[in-house]
Scaffold this active site. Structure first.
Site, mmCIF file in Angstrom:
data_model
loop_
_atom_site.group_PDB
_atom_site.id
_atom_site.type_symbol
_atom_site.label_atom_id
_atom_site.label_comp_id
_atom_site.label_asym_id
_atom_site.label_seq_id
_atom_site.Cartn_x
_atom_site.Cartn_y
_atom_site.Cartn_z
ATOM 1 N N PRO A 2 0.848 -0.973 -0.015
ATOM 2 C CG PRO A 2 -0.800 -1.558 1.553
ATOM 3 C CD PRO A 2 0.484 -2.339 0.990
ATOM 4 C CD GLU A 3 4.264 2.198 -3.440
ATOM 5 O OE1 GLU A 3 4.554 3.377 -4.276
ATOM 6 O OE2 GLU A 3 4.854 1.124 -3.740
ATOM 7 C CE LYS A 59 4.706 5.022 1.329
ATOM 8 N NZ LYS A 59 6.030 4.400 1.365
ATOM 9 N NE ARG A 283 12.670 -1.090 1.737
ATOM 10 C CZ ARG A 283 13.073 -1.815 2.901
ATOM 11 N NH1 ARG A 283 13.948 -2.889 2.422
ATOM 12 N NH2 ARG A 283 12.685 -1.647 3.944
#
Length: 295
Positions: A2-3, A59, A283
């Site tokens: 979820p962004e 977020k 990442r």
DNA sequence: GGCTTTGTTTTATA
DNA sequence: GTATAAAACAAAGC
């Protein structure tokens, strides 16, 4: 993961069906979901509370009540909120009618249930249990440590390309991929949309921000907004566990140009590159080293 | 059963 | 002291 688009999709869903709903009670099967082990406090405040509306900051999902408090929900990697009818059983929570989105396999990951006066429930579902829920006085929200240090909202009208550029240049020596993910620089961008916006902008994720030509910042800003708006338009990205409040997957992930497309052809017209995957700032970054320029 | 995943916080290093 | 990088952490699927 979820962004911004996924969080906003959930917020829109809440505003579409839960405004005016009254919470009767809340129960859970995993206390650590509540930030600072605050379940007792959350329960005390939400019982009898009426939901006025929801909003978003970065977020974070913000569910506002008429009793001057706001529930703060962070979905982290695999969390999501759903609305339906559920009941608690010894091993967890189960849907009590076919209307509830728990024909969805994620129903077995329900960990928190807010029971509503109208018979429905608002549930928090999270396979990894990384998500966090807390509550705050609405007027103190902007001073909350969760909110206070967030950078500007990329889709707000008040966020100009000038501000966008100023924010990014606060970290001139860092890799642009890392800076885009920094919530104190710009709020709401995560790993998926950062990869996509860098590809659209033809900028290599390991470019140092200070070396990026000034003429590229308007392009980066425009493409940041484009990927986020597109994510919203497609109902969010369901690469992982994201679902909207009705348990439905979004289709944003079907439109990825680079994210999780390692070893596939670069989709840019005239580019014969192959998408690479490399760890950048701890990442996974997906990019085309042929058409994305490293500055 | 080790490896992978991401958002965020914390610790370490230059 | 400051800026940046690296590590830690959450938990479960494969």
């Amino acid at each position: 993961m979820p962004e911004l688009p996924e969080v906003q999709t959930t917020v829109n869903g809440i505003n579409g069906t839960l405004q005016g709903a009254v919470i009767v009670d809340v129960c859970h099967d995993w206390a650590k979901i509540f930030r600072d082990s605050s379940y007792a406090r959350v329960r005390k405040i939400v019982r009898g509370a009426t939901i006025t509306h929801a909003s978003r900051r970065g977020k974070h999902i913000l569910i506002h009540f008429s009793n001057a408090h706001t529930l703060i929900v962070h979905m982290k990697m695999t969390g999501h909120l759903m609305v339906g009818t559920y009941k608690k059983i010894k091993t967890g929570f189960v849907p009590t009618d076919s209307q509830s989105p728990l024909a969805d396999p994620f129903n077995r990951f329900i960990h928190v249930v807010f029971t509503l006066q109208d018979g429905r429930s608002l549930v928090f579902c999270d396979a990894r249990k990384f998500g966090k829920i807390s509550i705050e006085l609405t007027e103190k929200l902007s001073h909350s440590p969760l909110i206070a240090h967030l950078g500007p909202e990329p889709l707000d009208a008040s966020t100009t390309v000038t501000l966008f550029k100023t924010q990014l240049l606060k970290k001139p020596k860092s890799k642009i991929k890392t800076v885009l993910l920094d919530q104190t620089i710009i709020a709401g961008i995560g790993n998926i949309y950062s990869d996509e916006l860098l590809w659209l902008s033809k900028v290599h994720p390991e470019s140092r921000v200070g070396n990026v030509p000034p003429t590229l910042f308007p392009i980066l800003f425009k493409n940041t907004q484009k990927v986020l708006y597109d994510g919203l338009k497609f109902g969010g990205d369901s690469t992982s566990d994201y679902r909207n409040i009705y348990g439905e997957a979004g289709v944003s992930h079907k439109h990825h140009k680079v994210y999780q497309r390692r070893n596939k052809e670069c989709p840019r017209r005239g580019c014969a590159g192959i998408i690479e995957r490399k760890i950048v700032g701890a990442r996974s970054a997906h990019f085309c080293s042929v058409c994305q320029v490293q500055y």
